[in-house]
Structures are given as C-alpha cells and as structure tokens.
Design a protein around this motif. Structure first.
Motif, mmCIF file in Angstrom:
data_model
loop_
_atom_site.group_PDB
_atom_site.id
_atom_site.type_symbol
_atom_site.label_atom_id
_atom_site.label_comp_id
_atom_site.label_asym_id
_atom_site.label_seq_id
_atom_site.Cartn_x
_atom_site.Cartn_y
_atom_site.Cartn_z
ATOM 1 N N UNK A 190 0.834 -1.205 0.000
ATOM 2 C CA UNK A 190 0.000 0.000 0.000
ATOM 3 C C UNK A 190 0.874 1.262 0.000
ATOM 4 N N UNK A 191 1.975 1.225 0.748
ATOM 5 C CA UNK A 191 2.888 2.379 0.785
ATOM 6 C C UNK A 191 3.503 2.614 -0.593
ATOM 7 N N UNK A 192 3.987 1.552 -1.234
ATOM 8 C CA UNK A 192 4.605 1.692 -2.553
ATOM 9 C C UNK A 192 3.598 2.199 -3.580
ATOM 10 N N UNK A 193 2.376 1.703 -3.515
ATOM 11 C CA UNK A 193 1.346 2.132 -4.465
ATOM 12 C C UNK A 193 0.986 3.598 -4.281
ATOM 13 N N UNK A 194 0.863 4.033 -3.034
ATOM 14 C CA UNK A 194 0.494 5.420 -2.762
ATOM 15 C C UNK A 194 1.577 6.396 -3.191
ATOM 16 N N UNK A 199 7.873 -1.892 -7.621
ATOM 17 C CA UNK A 199 8.631 -2.943 -6.931
ATOM 18 C C UNK A 199 9.275 -3.845 -7.977
ATOM 19 N N UNK A 200 10.594 -4.012 -7.886
ATOM 20 C CA UNK A 200 11.352 -4.743 -8.889
ATOM 21 C C UNK A 200 11.310 -6.250 -8.693
ATOM 22 N N UNK A 220 13.421 -6.212 -0.432
ATOM 23 C CA UNK A 220 12.717 -5.588 -1.547
ATOM 24 C C UNK A 220 13.549 -4.483 -2.182
ATOM 25 N N UNK A 221 13.292 -4.268 -3.475
ATOM 26 C CA UNK A 221 13.853 -3.142 -4.217
ATOM 27 C C UNK A 221 12.708 -2.442 -4.925
ATOM 28 N N UNK A 222 12.629 -1.127 -4.770
ATOM 29 C CA UNK A 222 11.583 -0.353 -5.432
ATOM 30 C C UNK A 222 12.153 0.990 -5.864
ATOM 31 N N UNK A 223 11.541 1.593 -6.864
ATOM 32 C CA UNK A 223 12.071 2.856 -7.379
ATOM 33 C C UNK A 223 10.993 3.609 -8.129
ATOM 34 N N UNK A 224 11.346 4.822 -8.536
ATOM 35 C CA UNK A 224 10.500 5.584 -9.444
ATOM 36 C C UNK A 224 10.433 4.858 -10.785
#
Length: 360
Positions: A190-194, A199-200, A220-224
């Motif tokens: 939910x945090x990443x979506x908002x 998410x890679x 986890x790895x996530x980015x713009x």
C-alpha cells in the motif's frame, strides 16, 4: 569528513572525478545514464560477510552498496571496508549506503537507525538512493512513516529504495500462512502504491533469506518508474550470510520509449467520438465486475483500446528536428554564437551599446 547530522560521519572526501580533454575549457563529466551497478544485502552483522564486499570472489565490485546490519567495530562504525569508500552511516545504526565509485559525488540526505539516504550526482544526473532495515521486532508503521516523511521532500522521479522490510506478500514471493506476516506485506504494498513506486522483485526468484529449511522473500527493491530496470534484478548466492545478495542496475535506456501525439483539437474530438461510440461498455464492465481480477481485466481492455484509438485517429509528433545533409558542427557553433550575441544585445539597452554588443 563530518556531516551535518550530529553523531554521524561521512568518511573520506566527496570529490567527483572529472576527465579533462585537450581543450582545458571543455570538461567531460561522468553520467548516471551509464547504469550504475547496485548490490543490496543484509549482512547479519557478519565480519566475514562485510569484508567480502571489498574482495568478492568474482572480483566485480558494484558502484553502490545498500547494506543492512553490517559488521560494526567498537566505535559503531562499519569495519572491514576500504577507507576510500564513502559511507552514509550513523554509528551503531543498522543500515548504510556505501559508494565505491569515486566518479560519483555524494551528499548525505538522511540517516537514522533504520533509514540511510544519500544523493548521488554525476554531471547533470541526480539519483537519491535509500537503504532501509525494518526489524520484525519493531512497528512497521513507524518505519514507513519515517520513510514517507523523507520522500515528501525529494524529487520522486529519481528515487531508489532497497532494504530488508521483513514483510511477505505474493507480489514478490511465496507467503507463509501467517496473518501477521501478510499484514506487513499489505502495508508495504500500500505504501509503494500510494507513492507510485515500482517494486522490482520477481516472485519466481530464489528466496532472499534462507536459514536451514526456512525460506522467505523479505528483501525488496523499489524505485520511481522513470529509472526502473527490473529485468536486471537478480538474486545471487551469499554463503556468508543468511540473506542472499541482490544485484541490479538502473538506467533510463531500459524504459520503453513513450509516444507523443499531436494535440490538434479537431483530431482529439474525432478520437473521443470514435472511442465513446465503440467502447462505451467499459464503464459497465467495471461497475459489474465481481472481483478484483475482473476489474484489472477491464482496465487492461480499456488501456489497449485507448492505445488503438490514439494510433488510428491521432498524429504522432516527431521528436526533434528532421536531420538534413548540409548541417554540420561548424554551423551549430555559429548558431550558438549568434544566439549569444543576440542575448547580449537585448540586455545592452541603448543603440550605441547594442552596436558594440553585436560586434564580432
């Protein structure tokens, strides 16, 4: 060198490397578009696992390291790494960002016990890198609130986050049938979506954590989306830690090129009329969808039909000027010179000063 945050240190000098050409006025600076290489791992406070980063078995050292629970010496600083590596780390904290590539300029943004952030600058390119560690013994909500407050002050088009979230979710790996674990995963998703973060992680990858027979996917790895390259993301074996080493790269060239259409009002009206006359049942499909899967299917159908309509009714806008055979670098230099003289004349004011300004 001491940073602006009390009780923290930024080791070694942050001096970007600059290559100088024969012409001393022209400088060639390194660019982040060369896709810097990242390594991400929870080292479990292991001395051997931390020291191996400086001398990996394959001899390939990444440009930027996102570390969780590194080995700390008696002073609370990361031990076993070269002094020339820039370390964004608060003494006795559990997370760090380490920059090994001397060509990158490093600016500390934020450090705490669970979050370390730095801005990497090379030439005109800027990238914010964040390493996180959210312990399973502590509240995930507090950690996500701290991370969210940090992101509020950043350019969200150039952000990369990697860390041990201790959260499970089917989107990034098999889930143990425990209610608490799934709750943490839902909160992270939910945090990443908002925040519009991508998410890679590959849900079919090897586990990122293994202890005996127990396996889990919690790193986890996530980015713009603008800098995402999930096809480069992979899990590598790390025999000196329970957590696997995660390797990946970033780069804008990994993104599909977007298509720009002409905004001619007449063409836009024709496209809108065609779409609503032929696909006006999409809203009913979404309203009558019995579950989330049906809604996703309707949205995918809507997206595809919008693309088809745009390709059929709108005109593609060409990017840049069409190349011509007679253009040369010398003409480009003359054009820049003329523009500079014109700007100087506009600022000059009086007729006499304008004549001097236009003098070649």
């Amino acid at each position: 060198m001491r940073s602006g945050v009390p009780g923290s240190t930024l080791s070694t000098r942050c001096i970007p490397a600059v290559a100088v050409c024969c012409n001393r006025r022209k400088r060639v600076k390194p660019e982040l578009r060369n896709m810097p290489r990242f390594s991400q791992c929870n080292l479990g406070r292991g001395k051997a696992a931390t020291a191996e980063l400086a001398a990996p078995a394959d001899g390939d050292i990444s440009d930027i390291l996102l570390l969780q629970e590194p080995y700390l010496d008696q002073a609370g600083c990361i031990g076993g790494l070269p002094l020339t590596w820039r370390k964004i780390h608060k003494p006795h904290s559990q997370t760090a960002v380490v920059v090994t590539n001397a060509k990158f300029s490093v600016t500390q943004v934020h450090i705490s016990n669970s979050v370390a952030a730095t801005t990497i600058t090379a030439g005109r390119e800027v990238l914010t890198v964040i390493s996180t560690y959210f312990s399973p013994a502590l509240s995930l909500r507090v950690g996500l609130e701290e991370l969210g407050t940090l992101l509020d002050g950043l350019d969200m088009s150039r952000v990369l986050i990697g860390g041990d979230f201790n959260a499970h979710h089917p989107n990034w790996g098999p889930v143990r049938n425990t209610h608490r674990a799934l709750d943490r995963g839902v909160s992270v998703l939910s945090f990443a979506t908002s925040r519009a973060l991508l998410i890679w992680n590959d849900p079919n990858s090897k586990p990122t954590f293994r202890r005996g027979a127990w396996e889990s996917w919690i790193d986890l790895t996530m980015s713009s989306p603008e800098i995402a390259a999930p096809q480069t993301w992979k899990v590598a074996e790390n025999p000196l830690s329970d957590h696997s080493m995660i390797l990946y790269q970033t780069g804008e060239e990994a993104l599909p090129k977007s298509i720009q259409y002409s905004k001619n009002p007449h063409r836009l009206k024709k496209a809108a009329r065609f779409f609503f006359n032929n696909y006006n049942n999409v809203s009913e499909m979404i309203e009558r969808a019995p579950d989330k899967a049906a809604v996703d299917s309707a949205v995918e159908y809507l997206t595809e039909k919008l693309k088809e309509t745009c390709a059929m009714k709108l005109k593609v806008t060409p990017k840049g000027r069409a190349p011509v055979h007679w253009w040369s670098p010398q003409l480009a230099s003359f054009r820049n010179r003329c523009k500079a003289l014109r700007r100087r004349a506009v600022r000059a004011g009086s007729a006499g000063r304008k004549k001097e300004a236009y003098h070649l």
